[in-house]
Every structure is written in structure tokens, then in C-alpha cells.
Design a protein around this motif. Sequence first.
Motif, PDB file in Angstrom:
ATOM      1  N   SER A   1       0.786  -1.233  -0.249  1.00 24.14           N
ATOM      2  CA  SER A   1       0.114   0.032  -0.058  1.00 24.14           C
ATOM      3  C   SER A   1       0.864   1.228  -0.036  1.00 24.14           C
ATOM      4  N   GLY A   2       0.427   2.231  -0.663  1.00 26.07           N
ATOM      5  CA  GLY A   2       1.127   3.349  -0.886  1.00 26.07           C
ATOM      6  C   GLY A   2       0.472   4.653  -0.379  1.00 26.07           C
ATOM      7  N   VAL A   3       1.248   5.804  -0.257  1.00 27.25           N
ATOM      8  CA  VAL A   3       0.791   7.002   0.537  1.00 27.25           C
ATOM      9  C   VAL A   3      -0.478   7.485  -0.181  1.00 27.25           C
ATOM     10  N   GLY A   4      -0.678   7.436  -1.692  1.00 25.85           N
ATOM     11  CA  GLY A   4      -1.932   7.845  -2.311  1.00 25.85           C
ATOM     12  C   GLY A   4      -2.863   6.846  -2.303  1.00 25.85           C
ATOM     13  N   GLY A   5      -2.905   5.875  -1.715  1.00 28.25           N
ATOM     14  CA  GLY A   5      -3.969   4.884  -1.624  1.00 28.25           C
ATOM     15  C   GLY A   5      -3.779   3.645  -2.545  1.00 28.25           C
ATOM     16  N   GLN A   6      -2.883   3.614  -3.209  1.00 28.14           N
ATOM     17  CA  GLN A   6      -2.769   2.864  -4.283  1.00 28.14           C
ATOM     18  C   GLN A   6      -2.320   1.722  -3.709  1.00 28.14           C
ATOM     19  N   ARG A   7      -2.593   0.351  -4.137  1.00 24.06           N
ATOM     20  CA  ARG A   7      -2.498  -0.982  -3.900  1.00 24.06           C
ATOM     21  C   ARG A   7      -1.747  -1.881  -5.004  1.00 24.06           C
ATOM     22  N   ILE A   8      -0.940  -2.467  -4.648  1.00 25.86           N
ATOM     23  CA  ILE A   8      -0.505  -3.524  -5.603  1.00 25.86           C
ATOM     24  C   ILE A   8      -0.243  -5.072  -4.990  1.00 25.86           C
ATOM     25  N   ALA A   9      -0.831  -5.821  -5.448  1.00 25.78           N
ATOM     26  CA  ALA A   9      -1.072  -7.232  -5.095  1.00 25.78           C
ATOM     27  C   ALA A   9      -0.011  -8.103  -5.950  1.00 25.78           C
ATOM     28  N   ILE A  10       1.070  -8.480  -5.356  1.00 22.66           N
ATOM     29  CA  ILE A  10       2.201  -9.406  -6.130  1.00 22.66           C
ATOM     30  C   ILE A  10       2.185 -10.723  -5.566  1.00 22.66           C
ATOM     31  N   PRO A  11       1.923 -11.663  -6.372  1.00 23.38           N
ATOM     32  CA  PRO A  11       1.923 -13.127  -5.972  1.00 23.38           C
ATOM     33  C   PRO A  11       3.447 -13.512  -5.287  1.00 23.38           C
ATOM     34  N   ILE A  12       3.590 -14.159  -4.325  1.00 23.31           N
ATOM     35  CA  ILE A  12       4.857 -14.508  -3.759  1.00 23.31           C
ATOM     36  C   ILE A  12       5.618 -15.438  -4.915  1.00 23.31           C
ATOM     37  N   ASN A  13       5.021 -15.990  -5.621  1.00 22.98           N
ATOM     38  CA  ASN A  13       5.903 -16.516  -6.732  1.00 22.98           C
ATOM     39  C   ASN A  13       6.015 -16.199  -8.137  1.00 22.98           C
ATOM     40  N   ALA A  14       5.789 -14.852  -8.050  1.00 22.06           N
ATOM     41  CA  ALA A  14       5.981 -14.259  -9.555  1.00 22.06           C
ATOM     42  C   ALA A  14       7.152 -14.072  -9.865  1.00 22.06           C
ATOM     43  N   ALA A  15       7.456 -14.168 -11.181  1.00 20.79           N
ATOM     44  CA  ALA A  15       8.981 -13.952 -11.517  1.00 20.79           C
ATOM     45  C   ALA A  15       9.497 -12.754 -11.259  1.00 20.79           C
ATOM     46  N   GLY A  16      10.648 -12.860 -10.678  1.00 17.15           N
ATOM     47  CA  GLY A  16      11.554 -11.785 -10.386  1.00 17.15           C
ATOM     48  C   GLY A  16      10.960 -11.348  -8.743  1.00 17.15           C
ATOM     49  N   ALA A  17      10.102 -12.004  -8.083  1.00 18.04           N
ATOM     50  CA  ALA A  17       9.547 -11.640  -6.805  1.00 18.04           C
ATOM     51  C   ALA A  17      10.805 -11.818  -5.673  1.00 18.04           C
ATOM     52  N   ASP A  18      11.671 -12.448  -5.984  1.00 16.05           N
ATOM     53  CA  ASP A  18      13.044 -12.666  -5.126  1.00 16.05           C
ATOM     54  C   ASP A  18      13.739 -11.365  -4.826  1.00 16.05           C
ATOM     55  N   ASP A  19      13.543 -10.683  -5.727  1.00 12.77           N
ATOM     56  CA  ASP A  19      14.105  -9.156  -5.676  1.00 12.77           C
ATOM     57  C   ASP A  19      13.433  -8.280  -4.766  1.00 12.77           C
ATOM     58  N   LEU A  20      12.324  -8.483  -4.122  1.00 12.91           N
ATOM     59  CA  LEU A  20      11.294  -7.968  -3.078  1.00 12.91           C
ATOM     60  C   LEU A  20      12.178  -7.989  -1.903  1.00 12.91           C
ATOM     61  N   PHE A  21      12.833  -9.278  -1.702  1.00 11.67           N
ATOM     62  CA  PHE A  21      13.682  -9.543  -0.564  1.00 11.67           C
ATOM     63  C   PHE A  21      14.615  -8.249   0.028  1.00 11.67           C
ATOM     64  N   ASP A  22      15.273  -7.517  -0.898  1.00 10.68           N
ATOM     65  CA  ASP A  22      16.093  -6.363  -0.941  1.00 10.68           C
ATOM     66  C   ASP A  22      15.283  -5.016  -0.673  1.00 10.68           C
ATOM     67  N   VAL A  23      14.144  -5.149  -1.218  1.00 13.36           N
ATOM     68  CA  VAL A  23      13.017  -3.989  -1.016  1.00 13.36           C
ATOM     69  C   VAL A  23      12.529  -3.991   0.394  1.00 13.36           C
ATOM     70  N   PHE A  24      12.221  -5.192   0.734  1.00 12.85           N
ATOM     71  CA  PHE A  24      11.609  -5.218   2.023  1.00 12.85           C
ATOM     72  C   PHE A  24      12.680  -4.926   3.052  1.00 12.85           C
ATOM     73  N   ALA A  25      13.815  -5.360   3.005  1.00 13.84           N
ATOM     74  CA  ALA A  25      14.926  -5.355   3.947  1.00 13.84           C
ATOM     75  C   ALA A  25      15.351  -3.911   4.323  1.00 13.84           C
ATOM     76  N   ALA A  26      15.023  -3.092   3.067  1.00  6.08           N
ATOM     77  CA  ALA A  26      15.386  -1.725   3.158  1.00  6.08           C
ATOM     78  C   ALA A  26      14.343  -0.770   3.784  1.00  6.08           C
ATOM     79  N   LEU A  27      13.399  -1.235   4.293  1.00  2.00           N
ATOM     80  CA  LEU A  27      12.167  -0.412   4.687  1.00  2.00           C
ATOM     81  C   LEU A  27      12.425  -0.313   6.325  1.00  2.00           C
ATOM     82  N   PRO A  28      12.343   0.779   6.901  1.00  2.58           N
ATOM     83  CA  PRO A  28      12.764   1.307   7.985  1.00  2.58           C
ATOM     84  C   PRO A  28      12.000   0.704   9.180  1.00  2.58           C
ATOM     85  N   GLY A  29      12.651  -0.223   9.992  1.00  2.96           N
ATOM     86  CA  GLY A  29      12.161  -0.726  11.094  1.00  2.96           C
ATOM     87  C   GLY A  29      11.659  -1.968  10.943  1.00  2.96           C
ATOM     88  N   ILE A  30      11.889  -2.471   9.703  1.00  5.12           N
ATOM     89  CA  ILE A  30      11.239  -4.008   9.702  1.00  5.12           C
ATOM     90  C   ILE A  30      12.332  -4.885  10.061  1.00  5.12           C
TER      91      ILE A  30
END
Length: 172
Positions: free
Chosen positions: A115-144
Motif C-alpha cells: 500500500s502506498g501514500v496515495g492509497g494505491q495498492r499492488i498485490a504481487i504473488p509471492i511466486n511471481a517471476a522476479g519476486a525474489d528481488d522483493l527481499f532487498d526492497v523489504f529489507a530496506a524498509l525502516p524498522g522492518i
Amino acid sequence: MADFFRPEARAFLWRWRDVLAAALLGLFGLWWALNAAGVTLWLGYLGIVIALGWGIAGVQRARFASHGDGPGVVQVRERRLAYFGPLDGGIMDVDDLTQLTLDPTSHPDPSWVLSGVGGQRIAIPINAAGADDLFDVFAALPGIRTAMVLDVLERTPDAQVIVWSRARPVLH
């Protein structure tokens, strides 16, 4: 040479490649630390320390990885996340993320809901192609807490789970 390993073994080795490389570096550093003297001795110890950190990160990355045969494609470029799915998709800046949720009830596969600031939402299947790159995105979130993300992913709860959130910025 590509036919030397079965596809399952190749996928296993690729998934755990960081851990295997860290183990090799650790063994090399240990050998160097035991058989060298002077500055080289300390480089061996440094190699062991780097291998430990790399190995821990590699285990986390391997636990997060999926087989990647789900619907859609994920791309992360210059802190901008894009998901192109067969029915929906979207683009969102990583800095605009306000909430990360795991939705195990989505069809056909469990999904990460961003979910984003403007209310936008993106649903990404955990097994989508390239979903492994989300690990780095999630690890960079403050306080996660990465361990919490991995635990929620492994136990697959019955209902949506908010994994991370931050307060929405006030505009006035």
C-alpha cells in the motif's frame, strides 16, 4: 554442462548459492588464518567474519526465494517497484510504501499487498517471476524485522497479516 545436474538440483544450488559461496569463503579464510602469519593471518580472520555475515544473509534470502512460476513479473529499478500481471499491476516508488501485508487468501497464490501514500495498492504473488528481488526492497524498509517476514511467509496464516507499516505523512 547444463545437463549435468537435474533441474531440481540446479534450482536447489541456485537458491542456496550465497550460503555455498559464504561457506567456501569461510573455509578459505580459516585455512589462511591457520597457515599464515602477520597481516595475512588477520585477512584470514576477516574472511571468516565476512563469510559469517554473508552466510546469514544468504540463509534469509534462500528462505524468502520462491520457484518463480507464478503469474506476472516483478521489476525493481532505481527504488521503483513495478509489477506486471496478467490481470492487474502497478508501479510504486519504494519510498511511498506505507504498509506491507501478506494475503494468503488471494487467488491463485498468496500475495504481498503493498500500500502506498496515495492509497494505491499492488498485490504481487509471492511466486511471481522476479519476486525474489522483493527481499532487498523489504529489507530496506525502516524498522522492518526480516525474521518476522520470513516467519510469516513460512507459516502461511489463515488471514491477512500486516508485516510492516508506517504512519502516513500528514500534508497539512
